[in-house]
Motif scaffolding. Structure first.
Motif, PDB file in Angstrom:
ATOM      1  N   THR A  70     -27.554 122.549  -4.010  1.00 31.21           N
ATOM      2  CA  THR A  70     -28.038 121.790  -2.588  1.00 31.21           C
ATOM      3  C   THR A  70     -29.334 122.471  -2.556  1.00 31.21           C
ATOM      4  OG1 THR A  70     -27.411 123.880  -1.745  1.00 31.21           O
ATOM      5  CG2 THR A  70     -25.702 121.965  -1.696  1.00 31.21           C
ATOM      6  N   ARG A  71     -29.931 122.836  -3.456  1.00 29.95           N
ATOM      7  CA  ARG A  71     -31.371 123.116  -3.387  1.00 29.95           C
ATOM      8  C   ARG A  71     -31.819 123.907  -1.965  1.00 29.95           C
ATOM      9  NH1 ARG A  71     -34.872 119.547  -6.913  1.00 29.95           N
ATOM     10  NH2 ARG A  71     -33.388 118.114  -7.851  1.00 29.95           N
ATOM     11  N   THR A  72     -31.034 124.863  -1.786  1.00 26.99           N
ATOM     12  CA  THR A  72     -31.055 125.797  -0.629  1.00 26.99           C
ATOM     13  C   THR A  72     -31.771 126.945  -0.990  1.00 26.99           C
ATOM     14  OG1 THR A  72     -28.955 125.164   0.061  1.00 26.99           O
ATOM     15  CG2 THR A  72     -29.838 127.205   1.046  1.00 26.99           C
ATOM     16  N   VAL A  73     -33.013 127.210  -0.391  1.00 23.16           N
ATOM     17  CA  VAL A  73     -33.846 128.390  -0.447  1.00 23.16           C
ATOM     18  C   VAL A  73     -33.594 129.296   0.971  1.00 23.16           C
ATOM     19  CG1 VAL A  73     -36.042 129.266  -0.908  1.00 23.16           C
ATOM     20  CG2 VAL A  73     -35.408 127.119  -2.023  1.00 23.16           C
ATOM     21  N   PRO A  74     -32.977 130.344   0.752  1.00 25.46           N
ATOM     22  CA  PRO A  74     -32.802 131.131   1.918  1.00 25.46           C
ATOM     23  C   PRO A  74     -34.023 131.780   2.552  1.00 25.46           C
ATOM     24  CG  PRO A  74     -31.074 131.818   0.432  1.00 25.46           C
ATOM     25  CD  PRO A  74     -32.123 130.839  -0.132  1.00 25.46           C
ATOM     26  N   THR A  75     -34.156 131.295   3.855  1.00 25.60           N
ATOM     27  CA  THR A  75     -35.460 131.825   4.688  1.00 25.60           C
ATOM     28  C   THR A  75     -35.662 133.427   4.640  1.00 25.60           C
ATOM     29  OG1 THR A  75     -35.471 130.121   6.133  1.00 25.60           O
ATOM     30  CG2 THR A  75     -36.744 131.665   6.816  1.00 25.60           C
ATOM     31  N   ASP A  76     -34.406 133.826   4.791  1.00 29.55           N
ATOM     32  CA  ASP A  76     -34.503 135.477   4.712  1.00 29.55           C
ATOM     33  C   ASP A  76     -34.996 136.006   3.516  1.00 29.55           C
ATOM     34  OD1 ASP A  76     -33.566 135.681   7.403  1.00 29.55           O
ATOM     35  OD2 ASP A  76     -31.514 136.104   6.918  1.00 29.55           O
ATOM     36  N   ALA A  77     -34.482 135.406   2.268  1.00 29.31           N
ATOM     37  CA  ALA A  77     -35.135 135.793   1.018  1.00 29.31           C
ATOM     38  C   ALA A  77     -36.572 135.873   0.803  1.00 29.31           C
ATOM     39  CB  ALA A  77     -34.240 134.985  -0.192  1.00 29.31           C
TER      40      ALA A  77
END
Length: 237
Positions: A101-108
């Motif tokens: 889903t091309r998800t890049v977690p902001t917290d990471a």
């Protein structure tokens, strides 16, 4: 020693304090912990001290010996490999799914930025943002049971990471570069590449720690020729 209980229970507060002291190296394997001593130290009843000890025994941080004495669990080469491989199985699959889903977690992204900005202080200060980076990947799945499963390993994982940093086995530059590359691969939808890089990333820490603990290091201990990560803007989602 006085513990502030605020919104948490006395047992939780004592367990938290013991955990912090253990990770900071104030409690070592040569220091026996008894219910009587802890009860006197924290000014609580013995059953309360026992419950706090059992909490850390359940997390794998303490082991019970004879006469109800507890000690810090000793990390041996095989235990280190077991802990790192367990987390690698979970994290690798999570990366594949996040990349779909091309998800890049902001917290990471935020945690890795803190690692990049690390310039002085104790190497142990890297453990918190490093741990947060990996936890944020797991939590980005939005799967309560997956997060709970991973958190059952967190105390032992953090103990390993504390040993790695305490022995100066990995520097912030390499950690940040590989984290950054993982985030870029997620954004590009390259799940398998992200999972493979994660395996290398964790494998290096694992095998260097194995060697430091007297074991024979595997080939993963070698530093790869990874170019410095580009400082790109990574959006969430």
């Amino acid at each position: 020693m006085v513990i502030s209980v605020a919104a948490t229970s006395i047992v939780d507060a004592i367990a938290t304090d013991l955990r912090s002291r253990l990770f900071a190296g104030e409690i070592t394997g040569q220091m026996p912990l008894t219910e009587t001593d802890l009860a006197a130290s924290y000014d609580v009843a013995r059953p309360t001290a026992k419950a706090a000890i059992e909490r850390l025994v359940g997390e794998g941080l303490l082991v019970r010996g004879a006469h109800k004495t507890a000690r810090v669990a000793e990390l041996g080469p095989e235990a280190v490999r077991d802990i790192y491989l367990a987390r690698a199985y979970l994290e690798s699959e999570v990366l594949r799914r996040l990349a779909h889903t091309r998800t890049v977690p902001t917290d990471a992204v935020i945690a890795n930025r803190e690692i990049a900005e690390f310039t002085d202080g104790s190497p142990l200060d890297l453990v918190e943002p490093d741990m947060r980076f990996h936890l944020s990947l797991i939590d980005a799945m939005g799967n309560e049971r997956m997060s709970k499963m991973y958190r059952s390993l967190v105390s032992e994982v953090r103990l390993c990471m504390t040993r790695v940093q305490g022995l100066n086995l990995l520097g912030p530059g390499l950690i940040h570069a590989e984290h950054q590359k993982i985030l870029e691969l997620l954004r590009e939808g390259e799940g398998e590449a992200a999972a493979l890089l994660l395996d290398d990333h964790l494998g290096r820490a694992r095998e260097r720690l194995v060697e430091a603990l007297g074991g024979e290091a595997g080939p993963e201990a070698r530093v790869p020729d990874l170019p410095p990560a580009e400082e790109t803007h990574l959006d969430h989602g």
